[in-house]
Motif scaffolding. Sequence first.
Motif: not given
Length: 251
Positions: A146-147, A176-179, A230-237, A243-247
């Motif tokens: 994680r670090r 709701d805005s974050r989701n 948020i997109a960069l977390i997905y794209l960077g795998k 867990t930080y981007i779950e609804p």
Amino acid sequence: MLFSRRNVKVKKEDKGSLEEIVMRIQLGEDGLRESLINDYQPFVKTVVSKVCKRYIDQTMDEFSIGLLAFDQAIDHYKEGQGSKFLTFADMVIRRRLIDYIRKEARRKKHEWLDSETDDPEESEESLIHQQAALDSYQKDQESQKRREDILDYQRYLQEFGLSFEILSQQGPKHADSRNNAKHIALTLVKHPELSGNFLQTKQLPTKELLKYVSCSRKTIERNRKYIIAIALIYLGKYTSLMTYIEPESLD
């Protein structure tokens, strides 16, 4: 032992970064594989000895498992996943050894409990201590990953003119805005033509995104920085950050 111990070195003309050599092996230059494995036996031995907390030589089963894991790491490493090859190989070796140690612990448990000379309670207590040590080690590994992900993600954000400080100050305040922003980011990632444009220009393809999401341009623009993050977390795998981007719950 599955691999020869011949002291074979990668030829001078074959040299490149370690990651480049791994990619070449994956692309079919399998002649480099044995050379690479032989060259990195000391690395494997060091990792195995640290996991087992004792000296390991090349005749031991644990070392053979480490070599097999290193070979598997060569096949499964992917460039751009947020870590160097040796970091990835270290993780694979440790996981394979932990699996092996757990299997051995279960096997010994049955042997101890079947033995008339052993105390079942003492055997069970020893296994509990072993399991606790393994669980603690696994947590330490997860924390380290994680670090590493956070540091790499921070550098990735900087390429897009973002930082944790900016996100904390300008991110959506309501769940709701974050989701909604997370849904937009996921939509971006799921469409290669959108994510490719995004990575190339480092700008959200707002006009194209509006074809796939049911929100206004104003909503996308207002949450632009958060959507990018948020997109960069997905794209960077960055698996340890998922867990930080779950609804979020709206309760």
